[in-house]
Design a protein around this motif. Structure first.
Motif, short mmCIF file in Angstrom:
data_model
loop_
_atom_site.label_atom_id
_atom_site.label_comp_id
_atom_site.label_asym_id
_atom_site.label_seq_id
_atom_site.Cartn_x
_atom_site.Cartn_y
_atom_site.Cartn_z
N ALA A 34 27.03 32.03 11.44
CA ALA A 34 26.88 32.06 9.77
C ALA A 34 27.43 33.15 8.97
CB ALA A 34 26.90 33.78 10.45
N THR A 35 29.10 32.64 8.83
CA THR A 35 29.90 32.35 7.48
C THR A 35 30.27 30.74 7.19
OG1 THR A 35 31.77 32.95 9.30
CG2 THR A 35 30.11 34.43 8.28
N LEU A 36 29.63 29.55 6.77
CA LEU A 36 30.01 28.18 7.02
C LEU A 36 31.76 28.24 6.21
CD1 LEU A 36 28.50 25.75 8.21
CD2 LEU A 36 28.01 25.32 5.72
N ARG A 38 33.89 26.42 4.59
CA ARG A 38 34.05 25.20 3.92
C ARG A 38 33.85 23.86 5.36
NH1 ARG A 38 33.47 26.98 0.28
NH2 ARG A 38 34.69 27.02 -1.94
N ALA A 39 33.50 24.59 6.39
CA ALA A 39 32.74 24.06 8.26
C ALA A 39 34.09 23.49 8.21
CB ALA A 39 32.41 22.57 7.35
N GLY A 40 34.92 23.71 8.29
CA GLY A 40 35.95 24.13 8.89
C GLY A 40 36.02 24.21 10.38
N ILE A 57 25.10 28.61 7.80
CA ILE A 57 24.84 29.91 7.10
C ILE A 57 25.54 30.28 5.94
CG2 ILE A 57 23.74 32.02 6.59
CD1 ILE A 57 22.52 32.40 9.44
N ASP A 58 26.04 29.97 4.64
CA ASP A 58 26.93 30.91 3.87
C ASP A 58 25.58 31.84 2.58
OD1 ASP A 58 30.00 30.43 3.73
OD2 ASP A 58 28.84 31.32 1.77
N THR A 59 26.38 32.51 1.93
CA THR A 59 25.59 33.69 0.66
C THR A 59 26.16 32.18 -0.47
OG1 THR A 59 24.86 35.26 -0.19
CG2 THR A 59 27.63 35.14 0.69
N ALA A 83 21.75 31.52 2.85
CA ALA A 83 21.59 33.05 2.82
C ALA A 83 22.31 34.41 3.36
CB ALA A 83 20.37 33.10 4.05
N VAL A 84 22.32 35.79 3.00
CA VAL A 84 23.06 36.57 3.53
C VAL A 84 22.96 36.41 4.57
CG1 VAL A 84 23.26 38.49 3.60
CG2 VAL A 84 22.27 37.59 1.93
N TYR A 85 24.07 36.65 5.71
CA TYR A 85 24.03 36.59 7.60
C TYR A 85 23.53 37.57 8.57
CZ TYR A 85 28.37 38.98 6.99
OH TYR A 85 29.46 40.05 6.55
N ASP A 86 22.75 38.97 7.45
CA ASP A 86 21.55 39.44 8.84
C ASP A 86 20.39 38.63 8.81
OD1 ASP A 86 21.36 40.25 5.68
OD2 ASP A 86 20.93 42.42 5.50
N PHE A 105 30.94 33.98 14.06
CA PHE A 105 31.00 34.99 12.61
C PHE A 105 32.95 34.97 12.39
CE2 PHE A 105 27.37 37.28 13.57
CZ PHE A 105 26.81 37.24 12.63
N ASP A 106 32.75 34.08 10.80
CA ASP A 106 34.65 34.47 10.05
C ASP A 106 33.98 34.49 9.37
OD1 ASP A 106 37.12 33.59 10.05
OD2 ASP A 106 36.98 31.69 9.28
N LEU A 107 34.65 36.47 9.28
CA LEU A 107 34.38 37.53 7.72
C LEU A 107 35.09 37.68 6.60
CD1 LEU A 107 33.56 40.02 10.83
CD2 LEU A 107 31.68 38.87 9.79
N GLY A 108 34.55 37.93 5.67
CA GLY A 108 35.80 37.93 4.74
C GLY A 108 35.15 36.97 3.84
N VAL A 109 36.27 36.65 2.73
CA VAL A 109 36.40 35.23 1.59
C VAL A 109 37.37 34.37 2.35
CG1 VAL A 109 36.82 35.46 -0.52
CG2 VAL A 109 37.55 37.45 0.44
N SER A 110 36.93 33.15 2.02
CA SER A 110 37.53 31.83 2.34
C SER A 110 38.37 31.75 1.41
CB SER A 110 36.12 30.61 2.10
OG SER A 110 35.76 30.81 1.11
#
Ligand SMILES: C[S@@+](CC[C@H](N)C(=O)[O-])C[C@H]1O[C@@H](n2cnc3c(N)ncnc32)[C@H](O)[C@@H]1O
Length: 319
Positions: A34-36, A38-40, A57-59, A83-86, A105-110
Protein backbone atom coordinates in the motif's frame (compact mmCIF):
# COMPACT_ATOMS: atom_id res chain seq x y z
CA UNK A 1 15.44 -3.79 -6.11
CA UNK A 2 15.76 -0.12 -6.88
CA UNK A 3 15.55 1.11 -3.32
CA UNK A 4 18.39 -1.04 -2.11
CA UNK A 5 20.47 -0.34 -5.20
CA UNK A 6 19.97 3.38 -4.69
CA UNK A 7 21.20 3.08 -1.10
CA UNK A 8 17.74 3.20 0.50
CA UNK A 9 17.41 0.18 2.71
CA UNK A 10 13.90 -1.19 3.24
CA UNK A 11 13.23 -1.05 6.98
CA UNK A 12 13.14 -4.43 8.85
CA UNK A 13 13.15 -6.13 5.45
CA UNK A 14 14.07 -9.61 6.66
CA UNK A 15 11.39 -9.56 9.36
CA UNK A 16 8.79 -8.38 6.81
CA UNK A 17 9.79 -11.25 4.50
CA UNK A 18 9.61 -13.74 7.36
CA UNK A 19 6.19 -12.58 8.54
CA UNK A 20 4.56 -12.39 5.10
CA UNK A 21 6.31 -15.51 3.73
CA UNK A 22 3.86 -18.19 4.91
CA UNK A 23 0.93 -16.33 3.34
CA UNK A 24 2.73 -16.08 0.00
CA UNK A 25 3.53 -19.75 -0.52
CA UNK A 26 0.34 -20.54 -2.43
CA UNK A 27 0.46 -20.24 -6.24
CA UNK A 28 -1.29 -17.09 -7.43
CA UNK A 29 -0.85 -15.32 -4.09
CA UNK A 30 -1.49 -11.57 -4.22
CA UNK A 31 0.45 -8.97 -2.22
CA UNK A 32 -0.79 -5.40 -1.90
CA UNK A 33 2.05 -3.04 -1.04
CA UNK A 34 0.00 0.00 0.00
CA UNK A 35 3.07 2.25 0.32
CA UNK A 36 5.24 1.15 -2.58
CA UNK A 37 7.91 3.90 -2.24
CA UNK A 38 10.84 2.76 -4.38
CA UNK A 39 9.70 -0.88 -4.19
CA UNK A 40 12.40 -1.95 -1.75
CA UNK A 41 10.18 -4.35 0.17
CA UNK A 42 8.11 -5.23 -2.91
CA UNK A 43 11.19 -6.13 -4.98
CA UNK A 44 12.52 -8.38 -2.20
CA UNK A 45 9.15 -10.15 -1.88
CA UNK A 46 8.80 -10.64 -5.67
CA UNK A 47 12.30 -12.06 -5.78
CA UNK A 48 11.63 -14.46 -2.86
CA UNK A 49 8.27 -15.71 -4.23
CA UNK A 50 8.37 -16.50 -7.96
CA UNK A 51 4.58 -17.05 -8.18
CA UNK A 52 3.66 -13.83 -6.37
CA UNK A 53 1.54 -11.10 -7.96
CA UNK A 54 2.08 -7.55 -6.68
CA UNK A 55 -0.38 -4.70 -6.59
CA UNK A 56 1.62 -1.62 -5.65
CA UNK A 57 -0.02 1.60 -4.48
CA UNK A 58 1.56 5.00 -3.86
CA UNK A 59 0.09 8.48 -3.83
CA UNK A 60 3.32 9.90 -5.25
CA UNK A 61 3.56 9.77 -9.06
CA UNK A 62 7.38 9.76 -8.94
CA UNK A 63 7.36 6.71 -6.64
CA UNK A 64 5.14 4.82 -9.11
CA UNK A 65 7.32 5.78 -12.09
CA UNK A 66 10.62 4.85 -10.42
CA UNK A 67 9.21 1.59 -9.05
CA UNK A 68 7.98 0.66 -12.52
CA UNK A 69 11.55 0.93 -13.75
CA UNK A 70 12.99 -0.87 -10.72
CA UNK A 71 10.56 -3.77 -11.19
CA UNK A 72 10.88 -4.31 -14.96
CA UNK A 73 12.26 -7.82 -14.32
CA UNK A 74 8.86 -8.71 -12.78
CA UNK A 75 6.67 -6.66 -15.14
CA UNK A 76 4.30 -9.57 -15.92
CA UNK A 77 3.44 -9.98 -12.23
CA UNK A 78 3.10 -6.35 -11.26
CA UNK A 79 0.24 -3.81 -11.29
CA UNK A 80 1.13 -0.32 -10.06
CA UNK A 81 -1.53 2.27 -9.28
CA UNK A 82 -1.21 5.88 -8.15
CA UNK A 83 -3.83 6.14 -5.39
CA UNK A 84 -4.35 7.04 -1.76
CA UNK A 85 -4.21 3.85 0.29
CA UNK A 86 -7.70 4.11 1.74
CA UNK A 87 -8.76 3.13 -1.81
CA UNK A 88 -7.00 -0.23 -1.35
CA UNK A 89 -10.14 -2.43 -1.71
CA UNK A 90 -11.16 -0.59 -4.90
CA UNK A 91 -7.65 -0.87 -6.37
CA UNK A 92 -7.61 -4.59 -5.51
CA UNK A 93 -11.03 -5.12 -7.10
CA UNK A 94 -9.93 -3.12 -10.16
CA UNK A 95 -7.05 -5.57 -10.60
CA UNK A 96 -9.57 -8.45 -10.50
CA UNK A 97 -9.14 -9.67 -6.92
CA UNK A 98 -11.61 -9.75 -4.02
CA UNK A 99 -8.99 -10.57 -1.38
CA UNK A 100 -5.21 -10.40 -0.89
CA UNK A 101 -2.96 -12.97 0.77
CA UNK A 102 -0.65 -10.25 2.09
CA UNK A 103 -0.82 -6.51 2.74
CA UNK A 104 2.08 -4.27 3.68
CA UNK A 105 1.99 -0.69 4.97
CA UNK A 106 5.35 1.05 5.48
CA UNK A 107 4.02 4.41 6.61
CA UNK A 108 5.30 7.93 6.29
CA UNK A 109 7.82 9.60 4.02
CA UNK A 110 10.31 7.70 1.89
CA UNK A 111 14.04 8.37 1.88
CA UNK A 112 13.90 9.71 -1.71
CA UNK A 113 11.13 12.12 -0.69
CA UNK A 114 13.25 13.35 2.23
CA UNK A 115 16.34 13.59 0.05
CA UNK A 116 14.60 15.55 -2.72
CA UNK A 117 15.06 19.11 -1.49
CA UNK A 118 12.31 20.47 -3.70
CA UNK A 119 9.66 18.51 -1.76
CA UNK A 120 10.21 20.47 1.46
CA UNK A 121 9.91 17.51 3.87
CA UNK A 122 13.31 17.96 5.53
CA UNK A 123 14.06 20.61 8.16
CA UNK A 124 17.76 20.11 7.50
CA UNK A 125 17.54 21.40 3.91
CA UNK A 126 16.42 24.78 2.65
CA UNK A 127 13.41 24.35 0.36
CA UNK A 128 9.97 25.78 -0.36
CA UNK A 129 7.39 24.80 2.29
CA UNK A 130 5.58 22.12 0.29
CA UNK A 131 5.36 18.62 1.96
CA UNK A 132 2.69 17.23 -0.39
CA UNK A 133 3.12 13.50 -1.00
CA UNK A 134 0.83 13.79 -4.00
CA UNK A 135 2.20 16.75 -5.91
CA UNK A 136 -1.22 17.40 -7.41
CA UNK A 137 -2.68 17.92 -3.90
CA UNK A 138 -4.21 21.30 -3.02
CA UNK A 139 -2.86 22.00 0.47
CA UNK A 140 0.82 22.85 1.02
CA UNK A 141 2.77 23.48 4.24
CA UNK A 142 3.14 27.13 3.15
CA UNK A 143 -0.63 27.48 3.06
CA UNK A 144 -0.97 25.97 6.53
CA UNK A 145 1.63 28.23 8.17
CA UNK A 146 0.52 31.38 6.33
CA UNK A 147 -3.27 31.07 6.63
CA UNK A 148 -4.27 29.03 9.71
CA UNK A 149 -5.29 31.12 12.73
CA UNK A 150 -2.91 30.71 15.69
CA UNK A 151 -5.35 28.46 17.60
CA UNK A 152 -5.73 26.04 14.74
CA UNK A 153 -2.02 26.00 13.99
CA UNK A 154 -1.24 25.33 17.67
CA UNK A 155 -3.75 22.45 17.66
CA UNK A 156 -2.08 20.89 14.60
CA UNK A 157 1.36 21.13 16.25
CA UNK A 158 0.06 19.72 19.54
CA UNK A 159 -2.12 16.93 18.12
CA UNK A 160 0.10 15.77 15.28
CA UNK A 161 3.55 16.73 16.59
CA UNK A 162 2.94 16.17 20.32
CA UNK A 163 4.75 19.52 20.61
CA UNK A 164 4.81 20.93 24.15
CA UNK A 165 5.54 24.45 22.93
CA UNK A 166 2.85 24.44 20.23
CA UNK A 167 1.26 27.72 21.30
CA UNK A 168 4.57 29.59 21.46
CA UNK A 169 5.57 28.32 18.01
CA UNK A 170 2.15 29.15 16.52
CA UNK A 171 2.28 32.69 17.97
CA UNK A 172 5.79 33.20 16.61
CA UNK A 173 4.73 32.00 13.16
CA UNK A 174 1.75 34.36 13.15
CA UNK A 175 3.98 37.31 14.26
CA UNK A 176 6.49 36.51 11.58
CA UNK A 177 4.02 36.20 8.74
CA UNK A 178 2.58 39.67 9.39
CA UNK A 179 6.00 40.97 8.18
CA UNK A 180 6.26 38.66 5.14
CA UNK A 181 4.81 35.27 4.16
CA UNK A 182 6.82 32.27 5.33
CA UNK A 183 8.13 30.44 2.32
CA UNK A 184 11.14 28.35 3.33
CA UNK A 185 11.83 25.30 5.47
CA UNK A 186 14.95 26.84 7.01
CA UNK A 187 13.15 30.01 8.11
CA UNK A 188 10.43 27.89 9.71
CA UNK A 189 13.04 25.70 11.44
CA UNK A 190 14.69 28.87 12.82
CA UNK A 191 11.40 30.23 14.14
CA UNK A 192 10.71 26.92 15.87
CA UNK A 193 14.17 26.82 17.42
CA UNK A 194 13.87 30.42 18.66
CA UNK A 195 10.43 29.72 20.18
CA UNK A 196 11.62 26.83 22.34
CA UNK A 197 13.22 27.59 25.72
CA UNK A 198 16.99 26.95 25.65
CA UNK A 199 17.00 24.00 28.13
CA UNK A 200 14.35 22.16 26.05
CA UNK A 201 16.40 22.75 22.89
CA UNK A 202 19.20 20.62 24.27
CA UNK A 203 17.18 17.41 24.46
CA UNK A 204 15.29 15.27 21.96
CA UNK A 205 17.10 15.98 18.69
CA UNK A 206 16.31 18.81 16.29
CA UNK A 207 13.57 21.01 17.79
CA UNK A 208 11.93 21.41 14.35
CA UNK A 209 11.31 17.66 14.03
CA UNK A 210 7.92 17.66 15.76
CA UNK A 211 6.66 20.75 13.90
CA UNK A 212 7.66 19.30 10.53
CA UNK A 213 6.00 15.97 11.36
CA UNK A 214 2.80 17.79 12.37
CA UNK A 215 2.68 19.89 9.20
CA UNK A 216 3.29 16.84 7.02
CA UNK A 217 0.45 14.96 8.71
CA UNK A 218 -1.88 17.96 8.27
CA UNK A 219 -0.93 18.61 4.63
CA UNK A 220 -1.51 14.99 3.65
CA UNK A 221 -4.41 14.22 6.01
CA UNK A 222 -2.28 11.26 7.08
CA UNK A 223 -4.03 10.14 10.27
CA UNK A 224 -7.56 10.49 8.90
CA UNK A 225 -6.59 8.42 5.88
CA UNK A 226 -4.84 5.83 8.05
CA UNK A 227 -7.86 5.47 10.35
CA UNK A 228 -10.02 4.69 7.30
CA UNK A 229 -7.44 2.59 5.50
CA UNK A 230 -6.59 0.04 8.21
CA UNK A 231 -10.10 -1.43 8.69
CA UNK A 232 -10.65 -1.36 4.92
CA UNK A 233 -7.40 -3.28 4.40
CA UNK A 234 -8.17 -5.82 7.15
CA UNK A 235 -11.53 -6.51 5.47
CA UNK A 236 -9.82 -7.78 2.31
CA UNK A 237 -7.16 -10.04 3.87
CA UNK A 238 -7.87 -13.66 2.82
CA UNK A 239 -8.23 -16.38 5.46
CA UNK A 240 -4.63 -17.43 6.21
CA UNK A 241 -3.49 -14.08 4.80
CA UNK A 242 -1.27 -11.65 6.70
CA UNK A 243 -0.84 -7.93 7.22
CA UNK A 244 2.31 -6.12 8.33
CA UNK A 245 2.40 -2.45 9.28
CA UNK A 246 5.50 -0.36 9.96
CA UNK A 247 4.78 2.88 11.85
CA UNK A 248 7.27 5.65 12.62
CA UNK A 249 5.70 7.71 15.38
CA UNK A 250 3.43 7.06 18.32
CA UNK A 251 0.27 8.48 16.69
CA UNK A 252 0.57 6.12 13.74
CA UNK A 253 1.47 3.20 15.96
CA UNK A 254 -1.50 3.86 18.26
CA UNK A 255 -3.84 3.77 15.24
CA UNK A 256 -2.31 0.47 14.10
CA UNK A 257 -2.48 -1.06 17.58
CA UNK A 258 -6.16 -0.13 17.95
CA UNK A 259 -7.15 -1.36 14.49
CA UNK A 260 -5.49 -4.73 15.14
CA UNK A 261 -6.88 -4.96 18.68
CA UNK A 262 -10.42 -4.49 17.34
CA UNK A 263 -10.03 -7.60 15.14
CA UNK A 264 -8.03 -9.80 17.50
CA UNK A 265 -10.39 -9.48 20.47
CA UNK A 266 -13.13 -11.95 21.38
CA UNK A 267 -16.30 -9.86 21.66
CA UNK A 268 -18.37 -12.44 23.55
CA UNK A 269 -20.28 -10.50 26.26
CA UNK A 270 -18.65 -10.97 29.68
CA UNK A 271 -20.37 -13.52 31.90
CA UNK A 272 -21.13 -16.11 29.20
CA UNK A 273 -19.57 -19.52 29.99
CA UNK A 274 -18.24 -20.08 26.44
CA UNK A 275 -17.23 -17.71 23.69
CA UNK A 276 -19.78 -17.25 20.92
CA UNK A 277 -18.73 -18.46 17.48
CA UNK A 278 -19.68 -15.17 15.81
CA UNK A 279 -17.79 -13.21 18.48
CA UNK A 280 -14.50 -15.08 18.07
CA UNK A 281 -11.66 -12.94 16.71
CA UNK A 282 -11.06 -12.80 12.95
CA UNK A 283 -7.31 -12.26 13.34
CA UNK A 284 -4.48 -13.38 15.58
CA UNK A 285 -1.51 -11.16 16.38
CA UNK A 286 1.85 -12.34 15.03
CA UNK A 287 3.84 -9.81 17.04
CA UNK A 288 3.97 -9.19 20.79
CA UNK A 289 3.63 -5.46 21.22
CA UNK A 290 5.51 -3.48 18.61
CA UNK A 291 8.76 -4.97 17.31
CA UNK A 292 11.72 -2.63 16.90
CA UNK A 293 14.68 -2.87 14.51
CA UNK A 294 17.88 -4.43 15.83
CA UNK A 295 20.64 -2.01 16.92
CA UNK A 296 22.76 -3.10 13.94
CA UNK A 297 20.03 -2.05 11.51
CA UNK A 298 19.62 1.32 13.23
CA UNK A 299 23.38 1.85 13.06
CA UNK A 300 23.38 1.08 9.32
CA UNK A 301 20.16 2.99 8.56
CA UNK A 302 19.31 5.78 11.01
CA UNK A 303 15.91 6.21 9.35
CA UNK A 304 14.89 2.87 10.84
CA UNK A 305 15.36 4.26 14.37
CA UNK A 306 11.72 4.97 15.18
CA UNK A 307 10.18 1.99 13.31
CA UNK A 308 7.56 -0.09 15.12
CA UNK A 309 6.29 -3.21 13.39
CA UNK A 310 2.99 -4.99 14.09
CA UNK A 311 1.51 -7.94 12.19
CA UNK A 312 -1.57 -10.16 12.20
CA UNK A 313 -3.01 -13.18 10.38
CA UNK A 314 -6.65 -13.77 9.44
CA UNK A 315 -7.87 -16.95 11.10
CA UNK A 316 -11.56 -16.68 10.34
CA UNK A 317 -13.71 -15.33 7.52
CA UNK A 318 -15.73 -12.18 8.21
CA UNK A 319 -19.20 -12.99 9.60
C1 LIG B 1 8.35 4.79 3.84
S1 LIG B 1 7.88 4.91 2.17
C2 LIG B 1 7.76 3.25 1.63
C3 LIG B 1 9.09 2.66 1.22
C4 LIG B 1 8.97 1.27 0.61
N1 LIG B 1 8.50 0.29 1.56
C5 LIG B 1 10.29 0.83 0.02
O1 LIG B 1 10.85 -0.17 0.50
O2 LIG B 1 10.77 1.45 -0.93
C6 LIG B 1 6.20 5.40 2.24
C7 LIG B 1 5.55 5.66 0.91
O3 LIG B 1 4.15 5.74 1.16
C8 LIG B 1 3.60 6.73 0.34
N2 LIG B 1 2.37 7.20 0.99
C9 LIG B 1 2.29 7.94 2.13
N3 LIG B 1 1.00 8.17 2.44
C10 LIG B 1 0.26 7.54 1.48
C11 LIG B 1 -1.15 7.39 1.25
N4 LIG B 1 -2.03 7.94 2.08
N5 LIG B 1 -1.56 6.67 0.19
C12 LIG B 1 -0.65 6.09 -0.64
N6 LIG B 1 0.70 6.21 -0.48
C13 LIG B 1 1.13 6.91 0.57
C14 LIG B 1 4.66 7.79 0.24
O4 LIG B 1 4.49 8.55 -0.94
C15 LIG B 1 5.95 6.96 0.23
O5 LIG B 1 6.40 6.71 -1.07
Amino acid sequence: MGAAAAGHLPVMRDRVLELLGPALELPGAVLVDATLGRAGHAGALLSAHPGLRLIGIDTDATAIEESRQALTAYAGRVTLVQAVYDDLPQVLAGAGHAVAQAILFDLGVSSPQLDDESRGFAYSKDAPLDMRMNQAGQLTAAEVVNTYPADRLARVLRDYGEERFARRIADAVVRERTQAPLTSTSRLAEIVRDSIPAPARRTGGNPAKRTFQALRIEVNGELDVLHRALPAALDVVAVGGRIVVLAYHSLEDRAVKRALAARTADTTPPGLPVSLEQARPQFRLLTRGAERPAPAEVAANPRATSARLRAAERIKAAA
